[in-house]
Design a protein around this motif. Structure first.
Motif, PDB file in Angstrom:
ATOM      1  N   HIS A  33       7.373   5.038 -10.430  1.00 29.54           N
ATOM      2  CA  HIS A  33       7.001   6.094 -11.498  1.00 29.54           C
ATOM      3  C   HIS A  33       8.303   6.256 -12.479  1.00 29.54           C
ATOM      4  CE1 HIS A  33       6.099  10.118 -13.189  1.00 29.54           C
ATOM      5  NE2 HIS A  33       5.674   9.457 -13.807  1.00 29.54           N
ATOM      6  N   ASP A  34       8.314   5.517 -13.551  1.00 25.53           N
ATOM      7  CA  ASP A  34       9.480   5.790 -14.373  1.00 25.53           C
ATOM      8  C   ASP A  34       8.900   5.742 -15.870  1.00 25.53           C
ATOM      9  OD1 ASP A  34       8.871   3.159 -15.235  1.00 25.53           O
ATOM     10  OD2 ASP A  34      10.386   2.011 -13.890  1.00 25.53           O
ATOM     11  N   GLU A  35      10.002   5.696 -16.820  1.00 24.47           N
ATOM     12  CA  GLU A  35       9.615   5.615 -18.220  1.00 24.47           C
ATOM     13  C   GLU A  35       8.582   4.733 -18.625  1.00 24.47           C
ATOM     14  OE1 GLU A  35      13.191   3.274 -17.826  1.00 24.47           O
ATOM     15  OE2 GLU A  35      12.804   5.196 -17.167  1.00 24.47           O
ATOM     16  N   ASN A  36       8.496   3.657 -17.914  1.00 20.36           N
ATOM     17  CA  ASN A  36       7.658   2.494 -18.386  1.00 20.36           C
ATOM     18  C   ASN A  36       6.132   2.857 -17.853  1.00 20.36           C
ATOM     19  OD1 ASN A  36       9.625   1.122 -19.827  1.00 20.36           O
ATOM     20  ND2 ASN A  36      10.330   0.542 -17.792  1.00 20.36           N
ATOM     21  N   SER A 121       7.010  -2.168  11.968  1.00 22.25           N
ATOM     22  CA  SER A 121       6.208  -1.502  13.019  1.00 22.25           C
ATOM     23  C   SER A 121       4.949  -0.713  12.737  1.00 22.25           C
ATOM     24  CB  SER A 121       7.195  -0.619  13.684  1.00 22.25           C
ATOM     25  OG  SER A 121       7.735   0.482  12.840  1.00 22.25           O
ATOM     26  N   ARG A 122       5.075  -0.199  11.366  1.00 23.46           N
ATOM     27  CA  ARG A 122       3.912   0.488  10.534  1.00 23.46           C
ATOM     28  C   ARG A 122       3.549  -0.232   9.449  1.00 23.46           C
ATOM     29  NH1 ARG A 122       4.778   6.857  11.582  1.00 23.46           N
ATOM     30  NH2 ARG A 122       6.341   6.541   9.801  1.00 23.46           N
ATOM     31  N   TYR A 123       2.381  -0.276   9.044  1.00 23.77           N
ATOM     32  CA  TYR A 123       2.012  -0.991   7.840  1.00 23.77           C
ATOM     33  C   TYR A 123       0.504  -0.601   7.496  1.00 23.77           C
ATOM     34  CZ  TYR A 123       0.038  -4.517  10.946  1.00 23.77           C
ATOM     35  OH  TYR A 123      -0.625  -5.217  12.073  1.00 23.77           O
ATOM     36  N   LEU A 124       0.251  -0.794   6.404  1.00 26.16           N
ATOM     37  CA  LEU A 124      -1.150  -0.500   5.880  1.00 26.16           C
ATOM     38  C   LEU A 124      -1.521  -1.984   4.855  1.00 26.16           C
ATOM     39  CD1 LEU A 124      -1.513   3.129   4.622  1.00 26.16           C
ATOM     40  CD2 LEU A 124      -2.357   2.383   6.868  1.00 26.16           C
ATOM     41  N   ILE A 125      -2.522  -2.459   4.795  1.00 27.55           N
ATOM     42  CA  ILE A 125      -2.822  -3.534   3.882  1.00 27.55           C
ATOM     43  C   ILE A 125      -3.935  -2.983   3.025  1.00 27.55           C
ATOM     44  CG2 ILE A 125      -3.791  -5.717   3.934  1.00 27.55           C
ATOM     45  CD1 ILE A 125      -1.542  -5.389   5.646  1.00 27.55           C
ATOM     46  N   ALA A 126      -3.629  -3.221   1.612  1.00 29.29           N
ATOM     47  CA  ALA A 126      -4.604  -2.902   0.442  1.00 29.29           C
ATOM     48  C   ALA A 126      -4.717  -4.058  -0.536  1.00 29.29           C
ATOM     49  CB  ALA A 126      -3.870  -1.815  -0.187  1.00 29.29           C
ATOM     50  N   LEU A 127      -5.886  -3.888  -1.138  1.00 33.08           N
ATOM     51  CA  LEU A 127      -6.271  -4.957  -2.125  1.00 33.08           C
ATOM     52  C   LEU A 127      -6.366  -3.894  -3.569  1.00 33.08           C
ATOM     53  CD1 LEU A 127      -8.850  -7.392  -0.658  1.00 33.08           C
ATOM     54  CD2 LEU A 127      -6.330  -7.768  -1.167  1.00 33.08           C
ATOM     55  N   GLY A 128      -5.670  -4.298  -4.605  1.00 39.10           N
ATOM     56  CA  GLY A 128      -5.674  -3.778  -5.755  1.00 39.10           C
ATOM     57  C   GLY A 128      -4.527  -2.588  -5.750  1.00 39.10           C
ATOM     58  N   TYR A 129      -4.315  -2.252  -6.945  1.00 39.50           N
ATOM     59  CA  TYR A 129      -3.653  -0.917  -7.120  1.00 39.50           C
ATOM     60  C   TYR A 129      -3.846   0.140  -8.388  1.00 39.50           C
ATOM     61  CZ  TYR A 129      -1.539  -3.685 -11.179  1.00 39.50           C
ATOM     62  OH  TYR A 129      -1.303  -4.224 -12.245  1.00 39.50           O
ATOM     63  N   ALA A 130      -3.332   1.121  -8.418  1.00 44.30           N
ATOM     64  CA  ALA A 130      -3.782   1.895  -9.492  1.00 44.30           C
ATOM     65  C   ALA A 130      -2.420   2.014 -10.347  1.00 44.30           C
ATOM     66  CB  ALA A 130      -3.750   3.609  -8.885  1.00 44.30           C
ATOM     67  N   GLY A 131      -2.696   1.770 -11.839  1.00 43.57           N
ATOM     68  CA  GLY A 131      -1.515   1.701 -12.629  1.00 43.57           C
ATOM     69  C   GLY A 131      -1.573   2.682 -13.526  1.00 43.57           C
ATOM     70  N   TRP A 132      -0.709   2.950 -14.479  1.00 42.44           N
ATOM     71  CA  TRP A 132      -0.662   3.989 -15.753  1.00 42.44           C
ATOM     72  C   TRP A 132       0.564   3.423 -16.626  1.00 42.44           C
ATOM     73  CZ3 TRP A 132      -0.998   5.521 -10.636  1.00 42.44           C
ATOM     74  CH2 TRP A 132      -2.063   6.474 -10.224  1.00 42.44           C
ATOM     75  N   GLY A 133       0.089   3.367 -17.800  1.00 38.29           N
ATOM     76  CA  GLY A 133       1.046   3.019 -18.867  1.00 38.29           C
ATOM     77  C   GLY A 133       2.173   4.146 -18.878  1.00 38.29           C
ATOM     78  N   ALA A 134       3.000   3.953 -19.810  1.00 40.93           N
ATOM     79  CA  ALA A 134       4.244   4.873 -20.235  1.00 40.93           C
ATOM     80  C   ALA A 134       3.369   6.201 -20.629  1.00 40.93           C
ATOM     81  CB  ALA A 134       4.949   4.464 -21.199  1.00 40.93           C
TER      82      ALA A 134
END
Length: 186
Positions: A33-36, A121-134
């Motif tokens: 999460h940044d200015e972009n 030692s710990r992990y989660l596997i995911a397909l896809g992501y959530a994205g937001w523009g600036a």
């Protein structure tokens, strides 16, 4: 100049007033999460009929020695692209550290490392992501869509996917069963 806060390493919890039904009862582990803009991985919904071993087999990786964990629906953007949220005891090619909470990797080397018993030692596997523009996430956060909560690696990796939403609200001191859609007027 305005003072802008960035929320990588936090959870975004969908409020009952969420208009986008793809995010109903979502818990999004916010990684960038940044200015972009922003990128997060939804961690509250398993993909029916897809397992980690299936995913490994699709890359010709022998997954017979790993637990057959579910694969999560990480978000609506690039739903065939894989991501691994993981503990910080592993760092490899293109791993992005999210504060001191978790890592995000999207390359084959982490899948191979997990399959060979030398991964995190710990992990989660995911397909896809959530994205937001600036500025998009900041705008959504002013409405009735999202509740911002502290990220918690133990909750992320230990709570079952279907319980993460209520558990994350509880960790923030909110009883999710009392949440209702829409704001009242007086």
């Amino acid at each position: 100049m305005t003072d802008t806060r960035f929320y990588g390493g936090h959870f975004l919890l969908a409020l009952p007033g969420m208009e986008d039904m793809r995010f109903d009862h979502s818990v999004v582990a916010l990684c960038v999460h940044d200015e972009n803009g922003a990128l997060g991985i939804a961690v509250g919904e398993e993909i029916e009929g897809v397992s980690f071993r299936d995913l490994l087999a699709s890359f010709d990786i022998d997954g017979s020695g790993v637990p057959d964990v579910p694969v999560l629906r990480g978000g609506p953007v690039e739903p065939r692209r894989g991501f691994v949220l993981h503990s910080l005891d592993w760092g490899g090619q293109d791993m992005m550290q999210v504060g001191n909470r978790w890592g995000l990797s999207g390359s084959l080397d982490i899948l191979k490392a997990i399959a060979e018993g030398r991964g995190p030692s710990r992990y989660l596997i995911a397909l896809g992501y959530a994205g937001w523009g600036a500025g998009q996430l900041e705008q959504e956060m002013t409405g009735e869509s999202w509740f911002l909560a502290e990220g918690d690696a133990d909750l992320l990796f230990e709570a079952p996917a279907r319980r993460r939403w209520a558990a994350a609200f509880a960790a923030a001191g909110v009883d999710a069963s009392h949440l209702v859609s829409g704001a009242g007027s007086a």
